[in-house]
Design an enzyme around this catalytic site. Structure first.
Site, PDB file in Angstrom:
ATOM      1  N   ASP A 111       0.700  -1.198  -0.127  1.00  0.00           N
ATOM      2  CA  ASP A 111      -0.176   0.049   0.121  1.00  0.00           C
ATOM      3  C   ASP A 111       0.932   1.430   0.104  1.00  0.00           C
ATOM      4  O   ASP A 111       1.803   1.299   0.754  1.00  0.00           O
ATOM      5  CB  ASP A 111      -1.140   0.159   1.202  1.00  0.00           C
ATOM      6  CG  ASP A 111      -1.694   1.271   1.344  1.00  0.00           C
ATOM      7  OD1 ASP A 111      -2.642   1.158   0.550  1.00  0.00           O
ATOM      8  OD2 ASP A 111      -1.394   2.221   2.132  1.00  0.00           O
ATOM      9  N   GLU A 153       1.564  -0.445  -5.115  1.00  0.00           N
ATOM     10  CA  GLU A 153       0.489   0.520  -5.406  1.00  0.00           C
ATOM     11  C   GLU A 153       1.167   2.050  -5.514  1.00  0.00           C
ATOM     12  O   GLU A 153       2.223   2.129  -4.747  1.00  0.00           O
ATOM     13  CB  GLU A 153      -0.543   0.450  -4.346  1.00  0.00           C
ATOM     14  CG  GLU A 153      -1.600   1.576  -4.873  1.00  0.00           C
ATOM     15  CD  GLU A 153      -2.154   2.238  -3.430  1.00  0.00           C
ATOM     16  OE1 GLU A 153      -3.261   2.980  -3.635  1.00  0.00           O
ATOM     17  OE2 GLU A 153      -1.579   1.955  -2.339  1.00  0.00           O
TER      18      GLU A 153
END
Length: 221
Positions: A111, A153
């Site tokens: 993330d 990401e």
């Protein structure tokens, strides 16, 4: 079917054990975050570090009355940024990742990759140390659990995502989640093929929406 896990590296919740022990005054755990006794250093960070959510969560620091300190909270006040300059943080987070992988995770989605390294006087975005950390994670997974894929990401302002995806010897599959400058409206931007290393910038389609993954056979190893 493959099982994908969202692995949040940038921060922990304020309810996490590390955060609770930091609030209790344990310096070992405060050193895993960014704690400051006053606003002098945070104000210097604010001069160059953009706000992620300037409307809903303005600023990059939160005052904690319960310990009389400021803590860095790039995203939201209850999400405390981890300090990867402290090697304990990296070691512990990799141990956590490997534990979960050994429970049967096939894909690890890392993330908010560009945010994980903070340095005074910079934007604290996509710094060289970020690429080193992610490259180390990939090396570790290729040795310990070579069947696992890392999915990186990228959350950046529109037009900046491609520079983060360049030279992907780092994660197995990069993708971009770019945001408007107001930090509120999110959209996925990417084309369907991963750019080769020699021309790594120019493949981001700003008009396309949707999650686009490259063909794994084309990924550099």
């Amino acid at each position: 079917m493959s099982l994908c896990m969202d692995f949040v590296m940038n921060h922990t919740s304020e309810d996490h054990e590390w955060a609770r022990r930091a609030l209790a005054g344990e310096k070992e755990y405060q050193d895993r975050y960014f704690f400051f006794d006053n606003y002098d250093i945070p104000s210097e960070y604010e001069k160059t570090c953009p706000q992620v959510f300037p409307t809903t969560a303005p600023g990059n620091f939160t005052w904690r009355e319960d310990c009389h300190k400021f803590v860095m909270t790039t995203f939201y006040p209850y999400q405390w940024d981890l300090n990867y300059a402290n090697p304990v943080v990296f070691n512990e987070m990799v141990n956590n990742m490997l534990y979960l992988v050994n429970q049967g995770i096939d894909i690890v989605r890392i993330d908010a990759v560009p945010y994980i390294w903070k340095q005074l006087g910079t934007t604290c975005r996509n710094l060289p140390q970020v690429h080193t950390i992610v490259r180390m994670m990939r090396m570790i997974t290729e040795i310990v659990c070579p069947g696992v894929l890392l999915l990186g990401e990228v959350v950046m302002e529109t037009g900046k995502g491609c520079s983060v995806l360049r030279n992907s010897g780092k994660t197995g599959v990069p993708y971009a989640v770019q945001r408007n400058d107001d930090g509120i409206h999110l959209a996925h931007h990417c084309n369907g093929r991963y750019p080769p290393a020699e021309t790594s910038d120019g493949y981001c389609d700003e008009t396309a929406e949707g999650l686009c993954l490259p063909e794994l056979s084309e990924m550099p190893r």
